[in-house]
Design a protein around this motif. Structure first.
Motif, short mmCIF file in Angstrom:
data_model
loop_
_atom_site.label_atom_id
_atom_site.label_comp_id
_atom_site.label_asym_id
_atom_site.label_seq_id
_atom_site.Cartn_x
_atom_site.Cartn_y
_atom_site.Cartn_z
N ASP A 1 0.85 -1.20 0.00
CA ASP A 1 0.00 0.00 0.00
C ASP A 1 0.88 1.24 0.00
N ASN A 2 0.36 2.32 -0.59
CA ASN A 2 1.07 3.59 -0.57
C ASN A 2 0.06 4.73 -0.59
N SER A 3 0.24 5.67 0.33
CA SER A 3 -0.60 6.86 0.39
C SER A 3 0.30 8.08 0.43
N VAL A 4 0.02 9.06 -0.44
CA VAL A 4 0.77 10.31 -0.42
C VAL A 4 -0.21 11.47 -0.38
N THR A 5 0.14 12.50 0.38
CA THR A 5 -0.66 13.71 0.46
C THR A 5 0.22 14.91 0.19
N GLN A 6 -0.17 15.70 -0.79
CA GLN A 6 0.53 16.94 -1.12
C GLN A 6 -0.40 18.09 -0.77
N TYR A 7 0.12 19.07 0.00
CA TYR A 7 -0.72 20.16 0.48
C TYR A 7 -0.65 21.40 -0.41
N ARG A 8 0.30 21.43 -1.31
CA ARG A 8 0.40 22.51 -2.29
C ARG A 8 1.36 22.07 -3.38
N ALA A 9 1.37 22.79 -4.50
CA ALA A 9 2.36 22.51 -5.53
C ALA A 9 3.75 22.78 -4.97
N ILE A 10 4.71 21.90 -5.28
CA ILE A 10 6.07 22.02 -4.75
C ILE A 10 7.02 22.23 -5.92
N LYS A 11 7.69 23.36 -5.94
CA LYS A 11 8.59 23.70 -7.02
C LYS A 11 9.86 22.84 -6.95
N GLN A 12 10.37 22.46 -8.11
CA GLN A 12 11.57 21.64 -8.16
C GLN A 12 12.81 22.37 -7.64
N SER A 13 12.74 23.69 -7.55
CA SER A 13 13.87 24.49 -7.08
C SER A 13 13.87 24.68 -5.56
N GLU A 14 12.81 24.22 -4.87
CA GLU A 14 12.72 24.43 -3.43
C GLU A 14 13.71 23.56 -2.66
N THR A 15 14.18 24.08 -1.53
CA THR A 15 14.96 23.31 -0.57
C THR A 15 14.02 22.92 0.57
N VAL A 16 13.96 21.64 0.87
CA VAL A 16 13.01 21.13 1.86
C VAL A 16 13.74 20.28 2.88
N ALA A 17 13.02 19.88 3.93
CA ALA A 17 13.53 18.95 4.93
C ALA A 17 12.68 17.69 4.88
N MET A 18 13.35 16.53 4.91
CA MET A 18 12.63 15.24 4.85
C MET A 18 12.98 14.41 6.07
N SER A 19 11.97 13.72 6.61
CA SER A 19 12.21 12.76 7.69
C SER A 19 11.45 11.48 7.41
N VAL A 20 12.03 10.34 7.85
CA VAL A 20 11.41 9.03 7.66
C VAL A 20 11.49 8.27 8.98
N MET A 21 10.39 7.61 9.35
CA MET A 21 10.36 6.82 10.57
C MET A 21 9.61 5.51 10.34
N PHE A 22 9.89 4.52 11.19
CA PHE A 22 9.14 3.26 11.20
C PHE A 22 7.84 3.46 11.96
N ASP A 23 6.81 2.65 11.61
CA ASP A 23 5.55 2.75 12.35
C ASP A 23 4.69 1.53 12.09
N ASN A 24 3.80 1.23 13.05
CA ASN A 24 2.63 0.37 12.86
C ASN A 24 2.97 -1.06 12.43
N LEU A 25 3.78 -1.75 13.21
CA LEU A 25 4.02 -3.17 12.97
C LEU A 25 2.77 -3.96 13.33
N ARG A 26 2.34 -4.86 12.42
CA ARG A 26 1.17 -5.69 12.69
C ARG A 26 1.28 -7.00 11.93
N ASP A 27 0.54 -7.99 12.43
CA ASP A 27 0.52 -9.31 11.79
C ASP A 27 -0.32 -9.27 10.53
#
Length: 305
Positions: free
Chosen positions: A102-128
């Motif tokens: 599964d994959n879900s993405v949400t974009q809250y506005r158009a993001i210019k390719q020239s922008e400098t952004v901050a990204m973070s990734v974390m683990f979550d929701n382990l289930r059987d």
């Protein structure tokens, strides 16, 4: 908690040793519990978009060069952090052979390719799960203190018996039935070439062996190499046209696309997205027998979180 900050996304050649290490049976390490995920978050504090890689991504998926970052692109960039997290942290599963379900993405506005952004990734929701165990990678992208993009990628680690877990088991996945064709929407039958897995791997950095060659795919229970789920999602969206600036795109990956294949995209028109209650459904099916490969839905979002 084990957090790590990067000045830039790790490059493929610097993480090659980690990819090789992932071939080891990490998931069978008795010192690593399958009952919990590492409490780790990895960051890129100042992420500059690699224009060459972005152009290659647009070409292989079919996105227009409009100056904006495609809605699925940060899912691809986050995989560099995901790979490092799975190898450097006490991760309970073998990296290669994981199946993206599964994959879900949400974009809250158009993001210019020239922008400098901050990204973070974390683990979550382990289930059987009936076929093993599932877990999520949660990615957040910010501009200053503003969340401009969020994504959740769900992976399945297959095993003969699900490990015991305090979390409830995943509910059965609904069957995607091929809908009737909406004449105002998108309907296209197209070929998925045998080498798309290898080509997309060099663009995305996802060298999972189930995508690269029939021989390596068989080692993980697949009769042939299969297409990357995120390529098929991006390909569908690119064929549907210009998405709203603020939207959520959720996809469930159904039966794998064995390479090569002929597939059929059926999608509602994006123009029917006028309010928060509206949805745009789309699906990718086998052109040979109508079996589902992907089921997705697009909804509108409020801008700026």
């Amino acid at each position: 908690m084990s957090d790590k900050h990067y000045d830039a996304l790790p490059k493929a050649h610097t993480t090659y040793a980690n990819i090789v290490k992932s071939l080891l049976p990490i998931g069978n390490n008795g010192k690593v519990s399958r009952d919990e995920l590492p409490q780790a978050t990895y960051f890129v504090d100042d992420l500059h978009i690699d224009q060459s890689n972005l152009n290659d991504y647009r070409k292989i998926c079919g996105f227009a060069d409009d100056g904006n970052v495609p809605v699925t692109y940060f899912s691809v960039l986050s995989q560099a952090l995901q790979m490092n997290m799975m190898v450097k942290e006490p991760f309970p599963f073998a990296m290669l052979g994981l199946v993206h379900v599964d994959n879900s993405v949400t974009q809250y506005r158009a993001i210019k390719q020239s922008e400098t952004v901050a990204m973070s990734v974390m683990f979550d929701n382990l289930r059987d799960h009936a076929q093993g165990q599932q877990f999520d990678f949660v990615t957040t992208v910010k501009a200053a203190d503003e969340i401009i993009w969020e994504g959740t990628s769900t992976y399945l680690s297959r095993s003969k018996k699900p490990a015991s877990s305090k979390d409830k088991k995943s509910t059965p996945r609904p069957v995607a039935v091929k809908p009737s064709i909406n004449e105002e929407g998108v309907h296209s039958i197209f070929e998925v070439p045998e080498d798309i897995g290898r080509r997309y791997a060099f663009v995305s950095g996802d060298f999972n062996l189930i995508h690269l060659h029939p021989l390596s795919a068989r080692a993980f229970g697949f009769p042939k190499a299969i297409a990357h789920g995120m390529w098929s999602k991006a390909k569908c969206l690119a064929m549907m046209g210009e998405l709203p600036d603020a939207c959520t795109v959720e996809v469930s990956f159904k039966l794998p696309i064995f390479l090569p294949s002929e597939v059929e995209l059926i999608a509602d028109p994006l123009a029917q997205l006028e309010g928060a209650e509206d949805t745009c459904q789309f699906g990718l099916f086998s052109a040979k027998n109508d079996k589902p490969h992907l089921a997705g839905v697009i909804t509108l979002q409020d801008e700026a979180k």
